[in-house]
Design a protein around this motif. Structure first.
Motif, PDB file in Angstrom:
ATOM      1  N   ILE A 207      27.721  55.609  62.347  1.00 46.74           N
ATOM      2  CA  ILE A 207      28.559  55.266  60.961  1.00 46.74           C
ATOM      3  C   ILE A 207      29.157  56.749  60.765  1.00 46.74           C
ATOM      4  CG2 ILE A 207      28.886  54.757  58.632  1.00 46.74           C
ATOM      5  CD1 ILE A 207      28.594  52.625  60.457  1.00 46.74           C
ATOM      6  N   ASP A 208      30.520  56.718  60.282  1.00 47.53           N
ATOM      7  CA  ASP A 208      31.201  57.832  59.766  1.00 47.53           C
ATOM      8  C   ASP A 208      30.978  58.005  58.433  1.00 47.53           C
ATOM      9  OD1 ASP A 208      33.086  60.017  58.964  1.00 47.53           O
ATOM     10  OD2 ASP A 208      34.452  59.539  60.540  1.00 47.53           O
ATOM     11  N   LEU A 209      30.341  58.555  57.746  1.00 48.83           N
ATOM     12  CA  LEU A 209      29.845  58.673  56.370  1.00 48.83           C
ATOM     13  C   LEU A 209      30.992  58.967  55.308  1.00 48.83           C
ATOM     14  CD1 LEU A 209      26.270  60.010  55.984  1.00 48.83           C
ATOM     15  CD2 LEU A 209      27.083  57.619  56.306  1.00 48.83           C
ATOM     16  N   SER A 210      32.082  59.570  56.035  1.00 48.84           N
ATOM     17  CA  SER A 210      33.273  59.821  55.279  1.00 48.84           C
ATOM     18  C   SER A 210      34.310  58.716  55.148  1.00 48.84           C
ATOM     19  CB  SER A 210      34.120  61.059  55.747  1.00 48.84           C
ATOM     20  OG  SER A 210      34.731  60.964  56.993  1.00 48.84           O
ATOM     21  N   LYS A 211      33.932  57.655  55.942  1.00 52.28           N
ATOM     22  CA  LYS A 211      34.798  56.368  56.146  1.00 52.28           C
ATOM     23  C   LYS A 211      34.048  55.358  55.599  1.00 52.28           C
ATOM     24  CE  LYS A 211      37.770  58.493  59.615  1.00 52.28           C
ATOM     25  NZ  LYS A 211      38.434  58.270  60.935  1.00 52.28           N
ATOM     26  N   VAL A 212      33.776  55.174  54.366  1.00 53.93           N
ATOM     27  CA  VAL A 212      33.033  54.067  53.975  1.00 53.93           C
ATOM     28  C   VAL A 212      33.801  53.213  52.740  1.00 53.93           C
ATOM     29  CG1 VAL A 212      30.907  53.420  52.854  1.00 53.93           C
ATOM     30  CG2 VAL A 212      31.012  55.400  54.255  1.00 53.93           C
ATOM     31  N   ALA A 213      33.914  51.866  52.979  1.00 56.98           N
ATOM     32  CA  ALA A 213      35.131  51.247  52.214  1.00 56.98           C
ATOM     33  C   ALA A 213      33.978  49.922  51.652  1.00 56.98           C
ATOM     34  CB  ALA A 213      36.203  50.816  52.948  1.00 56.98           C
ATOM     35  N   VAL A 214      34.434  49.375  50.616  1.00 55.87           N
ATOM     36  CA  VAL A 214      34.068  48.143  49.936  1.00 55.87           C
ATOM     37  C   VAL A 214      35.269  47.443  49.333  1.00 55.87           C
ATOM     38  CG1 VAL A 214      32.722  46.983  48.149  1.00 55.87           C
ATOM     39  CG2 VAL A 214      32.197  49.331  48.787  1.00 55.87           C
ATOM     40  N   THR A 215      35.165  45.938  49.975  1.00 59.10           N
ATOM     41  CA  THR A 215      36.536  45.336  49.388  1.00 59.10           C
ATOM     42  C   THR A 215      35.990  43.995  49.298  1.00 59.10           C
ATOM     43  OG1 THR A 215      38.715  44.442  50.015  1.00 59.10           O
ATOM     44  CG2 THR A 215      37.232  44.827  51.905  1.00 59.10           C
ATOM     45  N   GLY A 216      36.249  43.198  47.981  1.00 60.11           N
ATOM     46  CA  GLY A 216      36.040  41.989  48.012  1.00 60.11           C
ATOM     47  C   GLY A 216      37.305  41.418  46.914  1.00 60.11           C
ATOM     48  N   GLU A 217      37.180  39.900  46.782  1.00 58.48           N
ATOM     49  CA  GLU A 217      38.211  39.252  46.113  1.00 58.48           C
ATOM     50  C   GLU A 217      37.391  38.593  44.805  1.00 58.48           C
ATOM     51  OE1 GLU A 217      36.317  35.757  48.049  1.00 58.48           O
ATOM     52  OE2 GLU A 217      36.815  37.966  48.534  1.00 58.48           O
ATOM     53  N   SER A 218      38.037  38.481  43.775  1.00 57.11           N
ATOM     54  CA  SER A 218      37.642  37.960  42.534  1.00 57.11           C
ATOM     55  C   SER A 218      36.144  38.559  41.990  1.00 57.11           C
ATOM     56  CB  SER A 218      37.605  36.427  42.746  1.00 57.11           C
ATOM     57  OG  SER A 218      37.163  35.808  41.618  1.00 57.11           O
ATOM     58  N   GLY A 219      35.291  37.690  42.036  1.00 57.01           N
ATOM     59  CA  GLY A 219      33.992  38.189  41.559  1.00 57.01           C
ATOM     60  C   GLY A 219      33.401  39.292  42.694  1.00 57.01           C
ATOM     61  N   GLY A 220      34.078  39.262  43.970  1.00 55.77           N
ATOM     62  CA  GLY A 220      33.721  40.372  45.023  1.00 55.77           C
ATOM     63  C   GLY A 220      34.304  41.641  44.364  1.00 55.77           C
ATOM     64  N   GLY A 221      35.609  41.149  43.578  1.00 55.05           N
ATOM     65  CA  GLY A 221      36.324  42.500  43.403  1.00 55.05           C
ATOM     66  C   GLY A 221      35.572  43.118  42.381  1.00 55.05           C
ATOM     67  N   THR A 222      34.898  42.284  41.403  1.00 52.44           N
ATOM     68  CA  THR A 222      34.242  42.954  40.494  1.00 52.44           C
ATOM     69  C   THR A 222      32.891  43.908  41.234  1.00 52.44           C
ATOM     70  OG1 THR A 222      34.438  41.379  38.948  1.00 52.44           O
ATOM     71  CG2 THR A 222      32.658  42.663  38.301  1.00 52.44           C
ATOM     72  N   GLN A 223      32.552  43.311  42.051  1.00 50.90           N
ATOM     73  CA  GLN A 223      31.243  44.023  42.794  1.00 50.90           C
ATOM     74  C   GLN A 223      31.868  45.337  43.469  1.00 50.90           C
ATOM     75  OE1 GLN A 223      28.209  41.252  45.069  1.00 50.90           O
ATOM     76  NE2 GLN A 223      29.894  39.965  44.518  1.00 50.90           N
ATOM     77  N   THR A 224      33.130  45.322  43.863  1.00 51.89           N
ATOM     78  CA  THR A 224      33.707  46.122  44.679  1.00 51.89           C
ATOM     79  C   THR A 224      33.850  47.326  43.684  1.00 51.89           C
ATOM     80  OG1 THR A 224      34.805  45.034  46.138  1.00 51.89           O
ATOM     81  CG2 THR A 224      35.948  47.172  45.621  1.00 51.89           C
ATOM     82  N   PHE A 225      34.425  47.264  42.258  1.00 51.54           N
ATOM     83  CA  PHE A 225      34.493  48.374  41.520  1.00 51.54           C
ATOM     84  C   PHE A 225      33.463  49.014  40.978  1.00 51.54           C
ATOM     85  CE2 PHE A 225      36.755  45.089  38.964  1.00 51.54           C
ATOM     86  CZ  PHE A 225      35.922  44.937  37.969  1.00 51.54           C
ATOM     87  N   LEU A 226      32.435  48.298  40.550  1.00 52.76           N
ATOM     88  CA  LEU A 226      31.223  48.510  39.945  1.00 52.76           C
ATOM     89  C   LEU A 226      30.367  49.265  40.978  1.00 52.76           C
ATOM     90  CD1 LEU A 226      30.103  45.256  38.031  1.00 52.76           C
ATOM     91  CD2 LEU A 226      30.712  47.607  36.943  1.00 52.76           C
ATOM     92  N   LEU A 227      30.298  48.870  42.159  1.00 58.09           N
ATOM     93  CA  LEU A 227      29.568  49.720  43.198  1.00 58.09           C
ATOM     94  C   LEU A 227      30.189  51.050  43.571  1.00 58.09           C
ATOM     95  CD1 LEU A 227      27.295  49.927  45.279  1.00 58.09           C
ATOM     96  CD2 LEU A 227      28.790  48.798  46.978  1.00 58.09           C
ATOM     97  N   ALA A 228      31.486  51.050  43.536  1.00 58.69           N
ATOM     98  CA  ALA A 228      32.235  52.445  43.454  1.00 58.69           C
ATOM     99  C   ALA A 228      32.001  53.208  42.407  1.00 58.69           C
ATOM    100  CB  ALA A 228      33.798  52.223  43.564  1.00 58.69           C
ATOM    101  N   ALA A 229      31.865  52.962  41.225  1.00 63.25           N
ATOM    102  CA  ALA A 229      31.664  53.599  40.157  1.00 63.25           C
ATOM    103  C   ALA A 229      30.410  54.170  40.028  1.00 63.25           C
ATOM    104  CB  ALA A 229      31.869  52.664  38.714  1.00 63.25           C
ATOM    105  N   LEU A 230      29.177  53.387  40.508  1.00 62.21           N
ATOM    106  CA  LEU A 230      28.037  53.882  40.522  1.00 62.21           C
ATOM    107  C   LEU A 230      27.372  54.722  41.878  1.00 62.21           C
ATOM    108  CD1 LEU A 230      26.192  50.481  39.068  1.00 62.21           C
ATOM    109  CD2 LEU A 230      26.994  52.722  37.851  1.00 62.21           C
TER     110      LEU A 230
END
Length: 397
Positions: A207-230
């Protein structure tokens, strides 16, 4: 940020009925309604005014506000300190190989006796410098969660293009049957699960640790931005059909704990999503849900925050005014292009002879082919089951 807080006070004080408190009834934590911001907590006009009128004046002001928002997210979830990670080995089985990618059924503990369940999609052939993409899902149940066609297709396509992708269940969905989805601390458990899912994903070879992404829709979108915040390990995000300045998520797994409000303090999902800055972020919005105002409200706000870092171009918006609340083909195409730009995935692997995205090259599997637990692979002996038992475990953290 005095102006920022006073403007919010003028709106939220009208909604305060009782003092904030939390109580426990029959072992189940219940949070006071005046600390919670569920669904359409504000009107679109109120949300737009907050974002328009309370922009931080400079990077220093934003960084101060950013730390305050992160602190309240952690405090509201009761996650000032992350619980220890269990040391047990992941369960992995039923690996299947298709043209350009593989799919494997996976489970691992996030807490003692609590298992994150999902599917690991990997590209064939590529073993080094691999981007990683975590893929939470929304509340759809047709079929359930990660088994939905839209979830399988995006994961398989991204794997074909060279990324390692992990799709995983919301609690109460798919193989995650420890408790009902709507237990009071669902938000806390799902956040722990997301962090441990990221641990698992980043532990995969190459895994390239400089290339890590999260993406989800609706409630998965909430999980996406909360995880990125933390979690700063997340480098790229694409919350789809979710980010709003007035809508706070309609489920307890998004707004059932006091992460948005405490006394005079108030934030919104748009501000929480902005905590991702200056890491690249794509907002995908549509014309038939709470993201319908994104081009004139949330997106300009995000651009302002990103500009404080000199990175205005790192946030984008694809708005589909004739579409609705899903992760459909045009939304997935926007995602592929974005991930191609920031993760370096091979977009040529996603296109047919005509040069257009061709999703027919991946296979949608039946639920039984993706399930982790079945007759041949029963639940582990320490599997925690029952709402009261799960909530009691969360209360100890």
């Amino acid at each position: 940020m005095g102006k920022h807080l006073s403007a919010w006070r003028s709106v939220v004080t009208r909604r305060v009925v009782i003092l904030a408190f939390a109580s426990t009834i029959s072992g189940m934590t219940v949070f006071a309604q005046d600390e919670l911001c569920a669904g359409n907590h504000f009107t679109p006009e109120e949300g737009a005014a907050m974002l328009r009128d309370n922009r931080p004046v400079d990077k220093k002001a934003w960084e101060s506000r950013r730390q305050a928002v992160i602190a309240q997210i952690k405090a509201g979830m009761g996650l000032e300190k992350l619980p220890p990670k269990p040391s047990s080995q992941p369960i992995r089985h039923s690996k299947k190989t298709f043209e350009g990618y593989t799919v494997e059924n996976v489970a691992f503990e996030s807490l003692p006796g609590i298992y994150v369940t999902g599917n690991l999609y990997e590209p064939t052939g590529r073993r080094k410098g691999r981007p990683a993409i975590l893929a939470p899902h929304g509340h759809g149940r047709n079929p359930d969660g990660r088994f939905m066609e839209q979830t399988q297709i995006r994961a398989a396509m991204l794997a074909r293009a060279g990324a390692v992708v992990f799709t995983y269940d919301m609690i109460g969905h798919g193989d995650s049957q420890h408790s009902d989805h709507k237990i009071p601390k669902a938000l806390k458990l799902q956040t722990i699960n997301s962090i441990r899912a990221l641990d698992f994903l980043l532990a995969q070879p190459g895994i390239d640790l400089s290339k890590v992404a999260v993406t989800g829709e609706s409630g998965g979108g909430t999980q996406t931005f909360l995880l990125a915040a933390l979690d700063d390990r997340v480098k790229v995000t694409a919350p789809v059909v979710m980010v709003s300045g007035f809508f706070f998520g309609g489920c307890v797994c998004e707004s059932g704990m006091p992460i948005h409000k405490k006394g005079a303090y108030q934030t919104t999902n748009a501000e929480i999503a902005a905590l991702t800055a200056p890491r690249p972020m794509l907002l995908v919005s549509d014309g038939k849900d709470w993201t319908r105002f994104t081009p004139e409200s949330e997106f300009p706000y995000m651009q302002h925050i990103y500009q404080l870092y000199g990175k205005k171009e790192a946030v984008g918006n694809v708005h589909l005014p004739e579409e609705g609340h899903d992760f459909g083909p045009s939304k997935r195409k926007a995602l592929y292009d974005f991930m191609g730009k920031y993760l370096g995935i091979n977009l040529a692997m996603l296109k047919g002879k005509d040069g257009q995205v061709d999703e027919s090259r991946v296979k949608v599997l039946a639920e039984n082919e993706l399930r982790v637990f079945d007759d041949a692979h029963p639940r582990p002996a320490n599997y925690v089951s029952g709402d009261v038992q799960v909530n009691a475990l969360l209360d100890k953290i």
